[in-house]
Write a protein that holds these residues in place. Sequence first.
Motif, short mmCIF file in Angstrom:
data_model
loop_
_atom_site.label_atom_id
_atom_site.label_comp_id
_atom_site.label_asym_id
_atom_site.label_seq_id
_atom_site.Cartn_x
_atom_site.Cartn_y
_atom_site.Cartn_z
N LEU A 1 0.82 -1.21 0.00
CA LEU A 1 0.00 0.00 0.00
C LEU A 1 0.86 1.27 0.00
O LEU A 1 0.55 2.24 -0.69
CB LEU A 1 -0.84 -0.04 1.27
CG LEU A 1 -2.12 0.73 1.31
CD1 LEU A 1 -3.15 -0.07 2.09
CD2 LEU A 1 -1.89 2.07 1.97
N VAL A 2 1.91 1.23 0.76
CA VAL A 2 2.72 2.44 0.93
C VAL A 2 3.70 2.63 -0.22
O VAL A 2 3.85 3.74 -0.74
CB VAL A 2 3.49 2.40 2.27
CG1 VAL A 2 4.51 3.53 2.35
CG2 VAL A 2 2.52 2.47 3.43
N PHE A 3 4.37 1.55 -0.59
CA PHE A 3 5.41 1.68 -1.60
C PHE A 3 4.93 1.33 -2.99
O PHE A 3 5.70 1.40 -3.94
CB PHE A 3 6.61 0.80 -1.22
CG PHE A 3 7.21 1.16 0.11
CD1 PHE A 3 7.88 2.37 0.28
CD2 PHE A 3 7.10 0.31 1.19
CE1 PHE A 3 8.43 2.71 1.50
CE2 PHE A 3 7.65 0.64 2.42
CZ PHE A 3 8.31 1.84 2.57
N GLY A 4 3.69 0.95 -3.12
CA GLY A 4 3.16 0.60 -4.43
C GLY A 4 3.29 -0.89 -4.64
O GLY A 4 4.18 -1.52 -4.10
N PRO A 5 2.35 -1.46 -5.44
CA PRO A 5 2.30 -2.90 -5.62
C PRO A 5 3.53 -3.42 -6.35
O PRO A 5 3.93 -4.57 -6.19
CB PRO A 5 1.06 -3.11 -6.50
CG PRO A 5 0.35 -1.78 -6.51
CD PRO A 5 1.38 -0.75 -6.25
N GLY A 6 4.18 -2.57 -7.13
CA GLY A 6 5.32 -3.01 -7.94
C GLY A 6 6.57 -3.27 -7.12
O GLY A 6 7.14 -4.36 -7.18
N LYS A 7 6.94 -2.29 -6.30
CA LYS A 7 8.24 -2.34 -5.61
C LYS A 7 8.35 -3.48 -4.59
O LYS A 7 7.37 -3.95 -4.05
CB LYS A 7 8.51 -1.01 -4.89
CG LYS A 7 8.92 0.10 -5.83
CD LYS A 7 7.70 0.78 -6.42
CE LYS A 7 8.10 2.08 -7.13
NZ LYS A 7 6.91 2.77 -7.64
N THR A 8 9.58 -3.85 -4.35
CA THR A 8 9.87 -4.83 -3.32
C THR A 8 9.83 -4.11 -1.98
O THR A 8 10.11 -4.60 -0.98
CB THR A 8 11.28 -5.45 -3.54
OG1 THR A 8 11.42 -5.75 -4.91
CG2 THR A 8 11.45 -6.70 -2.71
#
Lengths: 176, 176
Positions: A169-176
Motif C-alpha cells: 500500500l505504501v510503496f506501491g504494488p510493484g516495488k519490493t
Amino acid sequence: MPDAIPAFKRHSPDQSRNGEILAEMPAYDLIELLFFAYRDFVSDPDRILGEYGFGRAHHRVLHFVSRQPGLTIAELLDILRITKQSLNRVLKELIEKGFIESRTGTADRRQRLLFATPQGHDLALKLAKLQTRRIMRALADAEPAAKEAVSRYLLCLIDPDDREHVKRLVFGPGKT
Amino acid sequence: MPDAIPAFKRHSPDQSRNGEILAEMPAYDLIELLFFAYRDFVSDPDRILGEYGFGRAHHRVLHFVSRQPGLTIAELLDILRITKQSLNRVLKELIEKGFIESRTGTADRRQRLLFATPQGHDLALKLAKLQTRRIMRALADAEPAAKEAVSRYLLCLIDPDDREHVKRLVFGPGKT
DNA sequence: TGAGATATGTCAACAAGGCTGACATAAAAT
DNA sequence: ATTTTATGTCAGCCTTGTTGACATATCTCA
C-alpha cells in the motif's frame, strides 16, 4: 566510571551480563517520543479540516481514498480498523460535500469503488504537504541514511501479519 | 532507463533539477507508516486496560504520572494537551480505583502532586513492557545506529517550542 | 493587610468518533 | 434456488474530547 569488562559488553542494552534477562527495561524514550511526535504530527491539519467542517476521521478516509483510487469499502475498513458504521458516518459526509465519489464496481457489482473528486484530491494534497513540511524539517538535520532507518523501524512496529499489506500500500504494488 | 546527467543528480528527491522547487512531493511513505505504526502500537495495551475498566486516556495519564512522580496537574495538562475537565474525568477514576494518589504540594499548597501507587506503578510497567516488546522487535533487525536516528527523527517531529521540554521529560533533567 | 492572580475542582451541555446489534438489499457463488 | 458476501442503515451507547460558568484555596504583590 570504568567501562565494563570488554567480554561482557553487549550491543543490546537490555541483556547486560551475558544475555541474562534483566526484566527488560522499558524503552521509555521511544514510547514517549512516539506519543509526542504523533500528537503534534496529526494536529497540523486540524485548522484546515475545521474550515470544511471535517475532523481527523475525515482526513484519514480522504487520505487513503485519494492515495488509492478505486479503494473498496472492505479495504478501507481493513486499513482504518474501524467498523463500517463509523466509516459510513464520515464517508457519507465526504461524499455529500463532494470530496469523494462512490462508483459501483465493474468486476463485482456489489462493491463500491471510492475515488477522490478533484476537490478531494486538492484537499488531500494540501494536508499531505502540510505534514510533509514537518517531516522534511525533521529529516533536514539528519544523516541521509536516517530516512531509511526510520522507515524500516516504523514498518517493523506494524503487526507482522499486516506488514506485507502495508508495504504494498505504501510503496506501491510493484516495488519490493 | 539511463541515469540522469551526473551534474544534475541530487540527494534530496524534491529539488531535482538544480534546486528548482518542484511543488514538494508529499512524503506519503513516512506519513502512512507513522499512521500504521501508531495504530498498532497504541492498540497493544487495550486488552489489559479493558480488564480494569480503563481506556487509552487512562493509560496516558497513568504512564506520565508513573514516570514523573510528583507531576502537577498543570504539567500533565501541558503534556497531554487536553482540558482540565477531560483530564479530571479519567484522573478521578484512576484515583478512586487506587492507581494514582494526589497530594497537596508542599512549596505551593495550591498544587496537587500526583503519584502512582504501587498498584499504579505495576500496571504502568506492565503496559510499558508490552509496548517495549514491540519496539525491541522492530529494533532487533536494525543496525545499532537506527535507534539514535529514530529518536532524533521523532524528536524533530515535535513542535520546536516544545522540544526542549520533551527532551528533559524523556531523557531526564540531567542529560543533555 | 487586602486585592488580584493562580492552581485546581466541578457542573452542565455538547461534539467527534468509536462501538454493538439488528436488519435490509443486491449481487455473486455454489 | 439457496447461501454467502459486500454494502447500507437505524438506533443507541461509550469514551474522550470540547466550551462556559463558577467555586475554593492559596500565593503574590503593592
